[in-house]
Design a protein around this motif. Structure first.
Motif, short mmCIF file in Angstrom:
data_model
loop_
_atom_site.label_atom_id
_atom_site.label_comp_id
_atom_site.label_asym_id
_atom_site.label_seq_id
_atom_site.Cartn_x
_atom_site.Cartn_y
_atom_site.Cartn_z
N SER A 1 0.78 -1.19 -0.03
CA SER A 1 -0.15 -0.12 0.09
C SER A 1 1.04 1.22 -0.08
O SER A 1 2.17 1.04 0.46
CB SER A 1 -0.84 -0.19 1.30
N THR A 2 0.14 2.33 -0.42
CA THR A 2 1.29 3.44 -0.51
C THR A 2 1.74 4.09 0.91
O THR A 2 2.82 4.63 0.85
CB THR A 2 0.25 4.65 -1.03
N ASP A 3 1.03 3.74 1.83
CA ASP A 3 1.74 4.18 3.05
C ASP A 3 2.81 3.36 3.67
O ASP A 3 3.33 3.68 4.73
CB ASP A 3 0.79 4.14 4.26
N MET A 4 3.20 2.40 2.96
CA MET A 4 4.40 1.38 3.12
C MET A 4 5.68 2.11 2.59
O MET A 4 6.85 1.61 2.84
CB MET A 4 4.30 0.14 2.59
N LEU A 5 5.51 3.08 1.54
CA LEU A 5 6.71 3.59 0.81
C LEU A 5 7.46 4.19 1.39
O LEU A 5 6.90 5.18 2.30
CB LEU A 5 6.16 4.49 -0.47
N GLY A 6 8.70 4.18 1.50
CA GLY A 6 9.60 4.60 2.39
C GLY A 6 9.86 4.04 3.74
O GLY A 6 10.77 4.47 4.61
N GLN A 7 9.27 3.10 4.11
CA GLN A 7 9.02 2.29 5.28
C GLN A 7 9.89 0.91 5.27
O GLN A 7 9.74 0.39 4.25
CB GLN A 7 7.61 2.03 5.84
N ILE A 8 10.59 0.64 6.36
CA ILE A 8 11.06 -0.60 6.64
C ILE A 8 10.18 -1.72 6.53
O ILE A 8 9.18 -1.67 7.56
CB ILE A 8 12.06 -0.89 7.36
N VAL A 9 9.76 -2.58 5.62
CA VAL A 9 8.52 -3.45 5.68
C VAL A 9 9.14 -5.01 5.55
O VAL A 9 10.20 -5.30 5.26
CB VAL A 9 7.47 -3.32 4.78
N VAL A 10 8.27 -5.90 5.85
CA VAL A 10 8.56 -7.45 5.25
C VAL A 10 7.69 -7.73 3.84
O VAL A 10 6.75 -7.40 3.86
CB VAL A 10 7.97 -8.33 6.41
N VAL A 11 8.53 -8.35 3.28
CA VAL A 11 7.94 -8.44 1.84
C VAL A 11 8.29 -9.93 1.25
O VAL A 11 9.33 -10.58 1.79
CB VAL A 11 8.38 -7.57 0.71
N GLU A 12 7.35 -10.45 0.55
CA GLU A 12 7.76 -11.48 -0.35
C GLU A 12 7.73 -11.30 -1.60
O GLU A 12 6.93 -10.72 -2.30
CB GLU A 12 6.90 -12.84 0.00
N THR A 13 8.89 -11.61 -2.42
CA THR A 13 9.23 -11.55 -3.96
C THR A 13 8.58 -12.62 -4.63
O THR A 13 8.06 -13.76 -4.11
CB THR A 13 10.66 -11.53 -4.16
N ASP A 14 8.38 -12.35 -6.06
CA ASP A 14 7.75 -13.30 -6.92
C ASP A 14 9.02 -14.62 -7.06
O ASP A 14 8.64 -15.51 -7.84
CB ASP A 14 7.38 -12.78 -8.24
N THR A 15 10.16 -14.44 -6.44
CA THR A 15 10.99 -15.53 -6.50
C THR A 15 11.16 -16.18 -5.28
O THR A 15 12.00 -16.99 -4.91
CB THR A 15 12.53 -14.99 -6.90
N ASP A 16 9.95 -16.17 -4.34
CA ASP A 16 9.73 -16.96 -3.15
C ASP A 16 10.55 -16.43 -1.77
O ASP A 16 10.93 -17.17 -0.97
CB ASP A 16 10.08 -18.35 -3.44
N GLU A 17 11.30 -15.40 -2.09
CA GLU A 17 12.18 -14.72 -0.96
C GLU A 17 11.32 -13.95 0.01
O GLU A 17 10.54 -13.13 -0.45
CB GLU A 17 13.30 -14.13 -1.40
N VAL A 18 11.64 -13.96 1.42
CA VAL A 18 10.83 -13.23 2.34
C VAL A 18 12.05 -12.13 2.92
O VAL A 18 12.96 -12.79 3.51
CB VAL A 18 10.11 -13.99 3.57
N LEU A 19 11.72 -10.90 2.59
CA LEU A 19 12.75 -9.86 3.03
C LEU A 19 12.31 -8.77 3.81
O LEU A 19 10.99 -8.61 4.10
CB LEU A 19 13.50 -9.33 1.72
N VAL A 20 13.36 -8.40 4.61
CA VAL A 20 13.14 -7.13 5.51
C VAL A 20 13.75 -6.03 4.84
O VAL A 20 15.06 -6.06 4.95
CB VAL A 20 13.53 -7.26 6.97
N LYS A 21 13.03 -5.01 4.13
CA LYS A 21 13.77 -4.16 3.22
C LYS A 21 12.90 -2.86 3.45
O LYS A 21 11.81 -2.60 3.85
CB LYS A 21 13.62 -4.50 1.61
N ARG A 22 13.61 -1.67 3.04
CA ARG A 22 12.94 -0.31 2.83
C ARG A 22 12.17 -0.40 1.55
O ARG A 22 12.90 -0.56 0.37
CB ARG A 22 13.85 0.66 3.10
N LEU A 23 10.89 -0.05 1.58
CA LEU A 23 10.08 -0.10 0.25
C LEU A 23 10.27 1.32 -0.55
O LEU A 23 9.69 2.21 -0.04
CB LEU A 23 8.73 -0.56 0.53
#
Length: 214
Positions: free
Chosen positions: A145-167
């Motif tokens: 969501s737009t309120d996640m931009l610029g924030q450090i969040v948990v994501v899953e990529t389409d290559t099956d990785e779960v990452l903690v990154k700034r979005l």
């Protein structure tokens, strides 16, 4: 729901996993073993029932032999630690799978029964979370969501990785740049879901509240 495998399938679908393979991948289980447990080809033990119950947020007694109610008691207030995060040689922060046993931790203030936690391993996240800290997020698996931009969040990529990154915004709609805490920025990643970090518990307190099973 007379059969154990039927209750397992119900628990998985109510947790929001569309397929058995998706659930197995999320929690680091062997796909074939889990599928056999869910389709009734192989019975699973009470110890395994406790593991599945912690992951899906149901009571192990209900899952194993239909005793009592399906949902874990709200008074218990425990949610699973679903993996560990630490840096690989490329500097990415990854979800580690294949843990032995299960670890549970109390729901953080403001959290819900959908909360899960990651345990930090190593020093790649210094400045955000030290070795042994807990990172909580709500396991709702929704698109960024737009309120996640610029924030450090948990994501899953389409290559099956779960990452903690700034979005960050990518070069065009539908893709995102993922800024590392340590290591290079990944550009134009496609994401399956993203989740706000809802709490970070420092190592000293984390050691006091984690409950190990199995």
């Amino acid at each position: 729901m007379d059969e154990r495998y039927q209750r397992l399938r119900l628990a998985r679908t109510q947790k929001g996993f569309e397929t058995a393979a998706a659930a197995a991948d999320a929690f680091g289980w062997n796909r074939n073993t889990y599928a056999s447990n869910e389709n009734g080809n192989a019975a699973f033990s009470y110890r395994r029932a406790k593991e599945y119950a912690a992951a899906f947020g149901v009571r192990p007694e209900w899952l194993y032999d239909a005793a009592g109610t399906m949902q874990a008691s709200a008074a218990a207030g425990l949610v699973p630690i679903i993996g560990r995060v630490g840096a690989n040689p490329e500097g990415d922060v990854l979800l580690a799978t294949g843990q032995d046993g299960r670890e549970l931790t109390p729901i953080p203030p403001g959290g819900t029964e959908k909360a899960v936690a990651l345990r930090v391993s190593g020093h790649s996240m210094r400045g955000l979370a030290d070795d042994g800290a807990l990172i909580y997020f709500e396991d709702q698996r929704t698109l960024p969501s737009t309120d996640m931009l610029g924030q450090i969040v948990v994501v899953e990529t389409d290559t099956d990785e779960v990452l903690v990154k700034r979005l960050l915004r990518g070069s065009h709609p539908g893709v995102y740049d993922l800024e590392s805490i340590a290591g290079p920025t990944r550009h134009d990643a496609r994401l399956r879901w993203a989740a706000h970090i809802t709490a970070i518990i420092p190592p000293f307190q984390a050691r006091r509240i984690i409950i190990s099973e199995g």
